[in-house]
Design a protein around this motif. Structure first.
Motif, mmCIF file in Angstrom:
data_model
loop_
_atom_site.group_PDB
_atom_site.id
_atom_site.type_symbol
_atom_site.label_atom_id
_atom_site.label_comp_id
_atom_site.label_asym_id
_atom_site.label_seq_id
_atom_site.Cartn_x
_atom_site.Cartn_y
_atom_site.Cartn_z
ATOM 1 N N ALA A 59 0.674 -1.108 -0.070
ATOM 2 C CA ALA A 59 0.085 0.066 0.052
ATOM 3 C C ALA A 59 0.901 1.334 -0.043
ATOM 4 N N LYS A 60 2.163 1.055 -0.228
ATOM 5 C CA LYS A 60 3.077 2.186 -0.140
ATOM 6 C C LYS A 60 2.989 3.118 1.073
ATOM 7 N N ARG A 61 2.818 2.481 2.318
ATOM 8 C CA ARG A 61 2.983 3.060 3.385
ATOM 9 C C ARG A 61 4.155 2.684 4.154
ATOM 10 N N LYS A 62 4.729 3.709 5.010
ATOM 11 C CA LYS A 62 6.029 3.306 5.766
ATOM 12 C C LYS A 62 5.707 2.852 7.420
ATOM 13 N N THR A 63 4.347 3.267 7.309
ATOM 14 C CA THR A 63 3.811 2.769 8.922
ATOM 15 C C THR A 63 2.912 1.606 8.920
ATOM 16 N N LEU A 64 3.390 0.773 9.718
ATOM 17 C CA LEU A 64 2.519 -0.574 9.980
ATOM 18 C C LEU A 64 1.304 -0.158 10.810
ATOM 19 N N ASN A 65 0.238 -0.272 10.422
ATOM 20 C CA ASN A 65 -1.174 -0.107 11.160
ATOM 21 C C ASN A 65 -1.944 -1.271 11.381
ATOM 22 N N VAL A 69 -1.835 -5.661 10.391
ATOM 23 C CA VAL A 69 -1.522 -6.808 11.416
ATOM 24 C C VAL A 69 -2.942 -7.791 11.224
ATOM 25 N N MET A 70 -3.948 -7.292 11.190
ATOM 26 C CA MET A 70 -5.039 -8.201 10.840
ATOM 27 C C MET A 70 -5.042 -8.838 9.632
ATOM 28 N N SER A 71 -4.537 -8.331 8.720
ATOM 29 C CA SER A 71 -4.356 -8.930 7.282
ATOM 30 C C SER A 71 -3.218 -10.061 7.272
ATOM 31 N N ALA A 72 -2.233 -9.671 8.184
ATOM 32 C CA ALA A 72 -1.059 -10.808 8.264
ATOM 33 C C ALA A 72 -1.583 -11.959 9.108
ATOM 34 N N VAL A 73 -2.435 -11.877 10.454
ATOM 35 C CA VAL A 73 -3.214 -12.792 10.900
ATOM 36 C C VAL A 73 -3.940 -13.701 10.168
ATOM 37 N N GLU A 74 -4.767 -12.980 9.229
ATOM 38 C CA GLU A 74 -5.562 -13.879 8.425
ATOM 39 C C GLU A 74 -4.574 -14.719 7.252
ATOM 40 N N GLU A 75 -3.562 -13.988 6.854
ATOM 41 C CA GLU A 75 -2.738 -14.757 5.692
ATOM 42 C C GLU A 75 -1.869 -15.938 6.560
ATOM 43 N N MET A 76 -1.774 -15.904 7.892
ATOM 44 C CA MET A 76 -0.886 -16.822 8.671
ATOM 45 C C MET A 76 -1.868 -17.809 9.073
ATOM 46 N N GLU A 77 -3.232 -17.889 8.556
ATOM 47 C CA GLU A 77 -4.201 -18.929 8.733
ATOM 48 C C GLU A 77 -4.584 -19.113 10.191
ATOM 49 N N PHE A 78 -4.521 -17.822 11.015
ATOM 50 C CA PHE A 78 -5.267 -17.688 12.254
ATOM 51 C C PHE A 78 -6.461 -17.038 12.370
ATOM 52 N N GLU A 79 -7.223 -17.355 11.468
ATOM 53 C CA GLU A 79 -8.612 -16.913 11.298
ATOM 54 C C GLU A 79 -9.349 -16.785 12.734
ATOM 55 N N ARG A 80 -8.946 -17.868 13.588
ATOM 56 C CA ARG A 80 -9.649 -17.825 14.733
ATOM 57 C C ARG A 80 -9.409 -16.614 15.599
ATOM 58 N N PHE A 81 -8.243 -16.002 15.392
ATOM 59 C CA PHE A 81 -7.906 -15.043 16.160
ATOM 60 C C PHE A 81 -8.769 -13.514 15.851
ATOM 61 N N ASN B 40 2.484 1.501 14.195
ATOM 62 C CA ASN B 40 1.398 2.506 14.932
ATOM 63 C C ASN B 40 0.973 1.742 16.046
ATOM 64 N N GLN B 41 0.475 2.576 17.106
ATOM 65 C CA GLN B 41 0.244 2.135 18.391
ATOM 66 C C GLN B 41 -0.850 0.882 18.521
ATOM 67 N N ASP B 42 -2.073 1.016 17.605
ATOM 68 C CA ASP B 42 -2.918 -0.105 17.528
ATOM 69 C C ASP B 42 -2.262 -1.254 17.052
ATOM 70 N N ALA B 43 -1.338 -1.180 15.946
ATOM 71 C CA ALA B 43 -0.882 -2.342 15.426
ATOM 72 C C ALA B 43 0.013 -3.100 16.436
ATOM 73 N N LEU B 44 0.587 -2.271 17.279
ATOM 74 C CA LEU B 44 1.539 -2.697 18.353
ATOM 75 C C LEU B 44 0.917 -3.595 19.462
ATOM 76 N N PHE B 45 -0.548 -3.069 19.675
ATOM 77 C CA PHE B 45 -1.423 -3.849 20.333
ATOM 78 C C PHE B 45 -1.697 -4.843 20.148
ATOM 79 N N LEU B 46 -2.289 -5.045 18.830
ATOM 80 C CA LEU B 46 -2.902 -6.083 18.130
ATOM 81 C C LEU B 46 -1.684 -7.425 17.950
ATOM 82 N N THR B 47 -0.368 -6.916 17.731
ATOM 83 C CA THR B 47 0.640 -7.873 17.696
ATOM 84 C C THR B 47 0.814 -8.469 18.953
ATOM 85 N N THR B 48 0.843 -7.697 20.130
ATOM 86 C CA THR B 48 0.816 -8.146 21.481
ATOM 87 C C THR B 48 -0.334 -9.161 21.779
#
Lengths: 142, 119
Positions: A59-65, A69-81, B40-48
């Protein structure tokens, strides 16, 4: 600041507590198993971060939002989370908002207190000056 | 899930502590990943939070799947088995290798050497 290898591990006491919460009462956990789970958790963080970062970069962003993270969790197949994570995030954001408002309120209260104190001390100074003038006038008359 | 249920769950979660794992430590691990600049702070929380859920899931799955039920103990081999047998835990096979007896390993080394000699 040098990065020591231990710093990339999560605290043992907390990991142990989380494991105990998940397992039925009275189940033991070997020391080896505990250490292994702790290491696995660190690897999980790295894997999730790397995965989330890919989404951010796409998405051409430098900040992880949060979305990454939600997309990553889904990608890793942990949909239950996903659902528990959404709920936890709601609660977290609510808590953060409450904290922010409380800090704002504290700041406003403090400002008001300072303004009140300034007015009070100005009034006291004026009273003192009047007292001195009266004294001089009496001397002159005698 | 209805709106009301969601509200209630959020209330419950807000009242209890949000996370047990220290977010500062999780941030340290995340920053060690190459190409990551800002988090981002929310991302950190979610990862934790996700990591906590993962620990619980790994522990419980390994226990249920393993032989620990008889001995009432979660052992390393339960984890190693889970890593090999469960698809979602495959990424852990490198750090949770199955243990083999030294003599079996030496035997397999010898056999490999024999193959090389025969070539």
């Amino acid at each position: 600041m040098a990065e020591r290898p231990e710093d990339l591990n999560l605290p043992n006491a907390v990991i142990t507590r989380i494991i105990k919460e998940a397992l039925p009462d009275g189940v033991n956990v070997s020391k080896e198993a505990r250490r292994a789970i702790s290491q696995a958790a660190s690897i999980f963080v790295l894997y999730a971060t790397s995965c989330a970062n890919n989404f951010a970069m796409k998405a051409k962003r430098k900040t992880l939002n949060a979305g990454d993270v939600m997309s990553a969790v889904e990608e890793m197949e942990f949909e239950r989370f996903l659902q528990p994570l959404r709920e936890a995030l709601e609660a977290y954001k609510k808590g953060q908002k409450g904290k922010k408002e409380a800090t704002e309120q504290k700041r406003k209260d403090k400002e008001k207190q300072n303004t009140d104190e300034n007015d009070k001390s100005r009034d006291e100074e004026e009273d003192e000056q009047e007292g001195e003038n009266e004294g001089e006038e009496e001397d002159v008359e005698n | 899930m209805s709106e009301k249920n969601m509200e209630e769950k959020v209330e419950q979660a807000t009242n209890s502590k949000n996370v047990s794992l220290p977010m500062s430590r999780v941030r340290l691990i995340m920053k060690s990943s190459p190409d990551v600049s800002c988090i981002n702070q929310d991302a950190l929380f979610l990862t934790t939070k996700a990591t906590e859920l993962f620990v619980k899931h790994l522990a419980l799955s390994s226990y249920k799947n393993g032989s620990g039920k008889e001995t009432n103990t979660l052992s390393y081999s339960d984890l190693a088995n889970a890593a090999e047998e469960t698809e979602t835990f495959q990424f852990l096979t490198d750090i949770l290798p199955k243990k083999i007896l030294a003599r079996d390993y030496l035997k397999s080394l010898e056999e490999m050497k024999k193959d090389d000699d025969n070539l």
